[in-house]
Design an enzyme around this catalytic site. Sequence first.
Site, PDB file in Angstrom:
ATOM      1  N   HIS A   1       0.811  -1.223   0.000  1.00  0.00           N
ATOM      2  CA  HIS A   1       0.000   0.000   0.000  1.00  0.00           C
ATOM      3  C   HIS A   1       0.837   1.263   0.000  1.00  0.00           C
ATOM      4  CE1 HIS A   1      -4.072  -1.763   0.704  1.00  0.00           C
ATOM      5  NE2 HIS A   1      -3.292  -2.811   0.947  1.00  0.00           N
TER       6      HIS A   1
ATOM      7  N   ASP B   1       3.432   9.430  -0.672  1.00  0.00           N
ATOM      8  CA  ASP B   1       2.223   8.702  -0.268  1.00  0.00           C
ATOM      9  C   ASP B   1       1.972   7.608  -1.301  1.00  0.00           C
ATOM     10  OD1 ASP B   1      -0.054   8.120   1.207  1.00  0.00           O
ATOM     11  OD2 ASP B   1      -0.759  10.190   1.232  1.00  0.00           O
TER      12      ASP B   1
HETATM   13  P1  ADQ Z   1      -3.023   5.951   4.894  1.00  0.00           P
HETATM   14  O1  ADQ Z   1      -1.635   6.429   5.083  1.00  0.00           O
HETATM   15  O2  ADQ Z   1      -3.789   5.681   6.113  1.00  0.00           O
HETATM   16  O3  ADQ Z   1      -3.098   4.670   3.961  1.00  0.00           O
HETATM   17  P2  ADQ Z   1      -4.957   7.394   3.076  1.00  0.00           P
HETATM   18  O4  ADQ Z   1      -4.858   6.739   1.767  1.00  0.00           O
HETATM   19  O5  ADQ Z   1      -5.151   8.866   2.980  1.00  0.00           O
HETATM   20  O6  ADQ Z   1      -3.699   7.156   3.998  1.00  0.00           O
HETATM   21  O7  ADQ Z   1      -6.172   6.778   3.840  1.00  0.00           O
HETATM   22  C1  ADQ Z   1      -6.624   7.311   5.026  1.00  0.00           C
HETATM   23  C2  ADQ Z   1      -8.055   6.873   5.261  1.00  0.00           C
HETATM   24  O8  ADQ Z   1      -8.392   7.178   6.608  1.00  0.00           O
HETATM   25  C3  ADQ Z   1      -9.029   7.604   4.376  1.00  0.00           C
HETATM   26  O9  ADQ Z   1     -10.059   6.749   4.033  1.00  0.00           O
HETATM   27  C4  ADQ Z   1      -9.540   8.745   5.270  1.00  0.00           C
HETATM   28  O10 ADQ Z   1     -10.819   9.204   4.973  1.00  0.00           O
HETATM   29  C5  ADQ Z   1      -9.502   8.076   6.627  1.00  0.00           C
HETATM   30  N1  ADQ Z   1      -9.306   9.060   7.661  1.00  0.00           N
HETATM   31  C6  ADQ Z   1      -8.309   9.949   7.777  1.00  0.00           C
HETATM   32  N2  ADQ Z   1      -8.474  10.721   8.858  1.00  0.00           N
HETATM   33  C7  ADQ Z   1      -9.622  10.319   9.438  1.00  0.00           C
HETATM   34  C8  ADQ Z   1     -10.352  10.726  10.595  1.00  0.00           C
HETATM   35  N3  ADQ Z   1      -9.945  11.691  11.385  1.00  0.00           N
HETATM   36  N4  ADQ Z   1     -11.472  10.064  10.875  1.00  0.00           N
HETATM   37  C9  ADQ Z   1     -11.904   9.076  10.095  1.00  0.00           C
HETATM   38  N5  ADQ Z   1     -11.274   8.650   9.009  1.00  0.00           N
HETATM   39  C10 ADQ Z   1     -10.145   9.263   8.684  1.00  0.00           C
HETATM   40  C11 ADQ Z   1      -2.155   3.783   3.358  1.00  0.00           C
HETATM   41  C12 ADQ Z   1      -1.144   4.451   2.444  1.00  0.00           C
HETATM   42  C13 ADQ Z   1      -1.848   5.273   1.404  1.00  0.00           C
HETATM   43  C14 ADQ Z   1      -2.819   4.406   0.621  1.00  0.00           C
HETATM   44  C15 ADQ Z   1      -3.711   3.621   1.567  1.00  0.00           C
HETATM   45  C16 ADQ Z   1      -4.556   2.598   0.817  1.00  0.00           C
HETATM   46  O11 ADQ Z   1      -0.256   5.261   3.198  1.00  0.00           O
HETATM   47  O12 ADQ Z   1      -0.925   5.879   0.522  1.00  0.00           O
HETATM   48  O13 ADQ Z   1      -3.615   5.231  -0.201  1.00  0.00           O
HETATM   49  O14 ADQ Z   1      -2.973   2.926   2.539  1.00  0.00           O
HETATM   50  O15 ADQ Z   1      -3.765   1.785   0.041  1.00  0.00           O
END
Ligand code: ADQ
Length: 762
Positions: free
Chosen positions: A176, A390
Site C-alpha cells: 500500500h 504517499d
Molecule cells: P493511509 O496512510 O492511512 O493509507 P490514506 O490513503 O489517505 O492514507 O487513507 C486514510 C483513510 O483514513 C481515508 O479513508 C480517510 O478518509 C480516513 N481518515 C483519515 N483521517 C480520518 C479521521 N480523522 N477520521 C476518520 N477517518 C479518517 C495507506 C497508504 C496510502 C494508501 C492507503 C490505501 O499510506 O498511501 O492510499 O494505505 O492503500
Amino acid sequence: MPSSTSRPVDDPARPGHDLVVVANRLPVDSRTLPDGATEWVTSPGGLVTAMESVMQTVDSGAWVGWAGSPGQEPDPFDADGMSLYPVRLDQEDIERYYEGFSNATLWPLYHDVIVDPEFHRTWWDSYVTANRRFARTAAPVANEGGTIWVHDYQLQLVPRLIREERADVRIGFFNHIPFPSVELFSQLPKRNQMLRGLLGADLIGFQRESDTQNFLAAVRKLLGYHVDGQTISVPGLGAAPVREVVAQTFPISIDSSKVSALTEDEEVRERAEQLRRDLGHPQTIVLGVDRLDYTKGIRHRLKAWGELLGDGSIDPQETVMIQVATPSRERVEAYRQLRDEVELTVGRINGDHSSIGRPAVSYQHRSFDRRDMTALFMAADVVLVTALRDGMNLVAKEYVASRPDLRGVLVLSEFAGAADELRAAVMVNPHDIDELKAAILRAMAMPVEEQEEAMRSLRRQVMENDVQAWAHSFLQRLEHSGASVREPKPTVRLTGESATDPAALDAALDTFAATPRILIASDFDGVLAPIVTDRDAVRPDPAALAALRDLSEMPGVATALISGRALDDLDAHARMPSSVVLVGSHGAEVGALPPWMQAEVLDSAALSMTPEKDALLASITENLRQVARAHPGVEVETKPSAAVLHTRNARGRGGHNATESALEYAVNLPDVTVTPGKEVVEFSVVHTSKGAAIETLARASAADAWFYLGDDVTDESVFGRLGENDVGVKVGGGDTAANHRIAGTEDVAAVLTRLADLRREG
Ligand code: ADQ
C-alpha cells in the site's frame, strides 16, 4: 462495523475459505468495556477503508490480523459475513515488530527517508517472528487451491512463509505504500531476505508504475534474478521448479458510489450546512484530512497557510482552514515530535490570526465517522493533499467522490500516488512553499466553470475505477498467474560426460552449505563471464557477482576468484569488494587478504621473481612475439611471472600453427611451466597452478571443505585435488575430474545464489 454481529467461531471442523486476507490489523479493534465485555470498533487507516468493502462482496472470506490490543488473542469469530482470525502480538512484538521495524525502519525508508530510519537487530528478529505467526495463522485457513492475499509492508516475509507450507494456494501481495528506489532500498539490512519473502507470492501489486519498476530493479540488481517485462524467474535448483512471479501496478481506490451516495443523505447534507454555520459562514473553507504522519506534509501546509495569513493574501475573517489529524502511532518518537510541532504551529497561527468564534485553523485531533467525513468534504471549497510521499492517498479520491455537485478544488501533491490518475487536480510540489502558496490561492480563486470542468474529469476517473474494480483486477490477474509454477527450466542443465543430475548437485550444495567453515572459489573468464573475443570487453554476470559478494559477507565463508589473468587485470574487471580474495596468474599473484585469513600460509606461495627468472621471462616473451608477428590475430600478453599466447582471434589455422611453434620452443626451456588453456598457452617462470592456489587458500582460511567452479583445462588442477567433502563444478563440456557439471555461464548465477540461500537459511 457493528459490534453486535460478532459471534465466536466454535466449530473446529468448519470449512476453510476461498479468499483469505492477511493484514497487520483486523478491520475491527477490540476494546474492553468497564464491565469486562469486549466491544469491536472499526480500525483506522486506508487499508481497512479499501478492503472492508471488497470483503463484503465475497462469499467465503476470512481476514487474519491483529486485534489492536496486546496480549492473548481472542478466539476467531464471525462479523459482517466474514470470519476474523486474530493474531496475537504481545507488548514486545508491538514495540519491536510494529512500532520498531515496521514503523521506524521500513515506513521512513519506503517514504524517501523523510525522517531517518532506525535499524536494530532485535527489531528485525521480532519482525521475523511476528511474520511467522501471521503466516502460521493464515496458512491453514485457506481452502485447497484457495487464494491468500497478503497486505502491506509489515508482512513482507509472509508470502514466502506461507508458500513453504502451502504449495497449492495462490498467493498475492499488495504494497500500500511506495516501494523505494534501489539506492534507498539497498540501505535496508536484510534487504535480500525481504525481497525473497515477497517473491513467495505469485503476484505482487504496487500503487504506481514507478513503485513496480523500483521493485523489479531491486530484484534484478540485488538478487540477480532474470526479469522479463513484469515477470521474474525465481530460480530453484534440482527438482525445485522455477517459479514465475509477476509484479504489476494496481492503483487502489475507494468505494466511490457508496461515498457519492452518502451526499444524497439529507442528514449528511444538513451536517455539512451546520458545519459552515458553526464556523460563522466563511466564504471559503479549506480542508486537510490526514493521519497525523510526517509523510502527509502537514507542516508544509501549515507553513504555507501561516505565511498567506501573515502577508495578508488571505483574510481570516473570510477563510477558515480545517485540519483533521487522526491520531496515529503515538508511541513512535517521530510521531510524538510531529504532533508537538503541528500543535505548536496551529497555536501560533491561531494566536496571531483568529478572532473570537472564528479560528484561522480549526484543528481536530480525532476520528470522524464516514458520514461526518463526507459532510466535511461537502463543505470544503478546497482540499489540500500535500503529501511528501504517499502510496496513493484515498482522501484525494474521497473528496472527488463527495462532489457530485462538481464544485470544489483538489490541490494534490505530485508525490502522492493519486497524482498519476487525478491529472485534473491543481498539482503541486509541497516542498516548494512558494509554489504551494500560489496553488492554494489559485484554488481559492478558481472560477466555477473551471472547477466544474476539472471536477468532471476527476470524477470520471474516480467513479469508474473504484475499489471493487481494483480488487477484481488484482484477483483476476492472480488467478491467471497461479498457473505459473513450471517444470524445472534448465537452470542447471547437463551436458553428458561425468555429469551428475541437478538433484545431486542440489544435495551436494545442501551438505556443503551446512559445513561450518567453507571456501568458495571460482575461475573468472568462461565462468562468471562469458568468453568474448576482446579480453578487455569481458562482462561478468552481475547476478553471479552479487551472489559471490553476498557469500563473502557471511560468517565462516571465505571466497576467492582464481584466474589466469594478471592480478591487476582481474581486479579491474571483477571489481570485487575486499572480502573476496583475488588470485591472478594461475596462483602466482595473490591480492590483499581479509584480516582473519592466515597470511603467513600464503607468503610462502607468493610470487618470487629472481634476476634469472626475469631474464628467462624476457626471452620467452620475445620468442612469443616473433610467433605472433608471423600469425595475424595472435597476441601476446605479459604478466609479472608469465607470458601468454592468445590465439582466439587468429585466422584459419593460424592459431593452431602459432600454438605448435610456441610449444615446440617451450620443450627446450628449463624451469618453465607450460599451461595450455582454451585458445591460449601460458608460459610461467614460477611454479604455481590454480590447484596449488586453492589448497593454500583452504589452509589460510582453515576451511573444512571447498567449492570450485571452473571451465578450462587449467581448472583441472583444482578438480584433481577434490577431497571427500569438496564440490567441483565444471562449467560447460569437455573432460573433467569435477564431480558435477552445469551447461554454461548462464547457470553459474543460479548455483551461487542457491549456495548463498542455503548458507543464509542454515
Ligand atoms: P493511509 O496512510 O492511512 O493509507 P490514506 O490513503 O489517505 O492514507 O487513507 C486514510 C483513510 O483514513 C481515508 O479513508 C480517510 O478518509 C480516513 N481518515 C483519515 N483521517 C480520518 C479521521 N480523522 N477520521 C476518520 N477517518 C479518517 C495507506 C497508504 C496510502 C494508501 C492507503 C490505501 O499510506 O498511501 O492510499 O494505505 O492503500
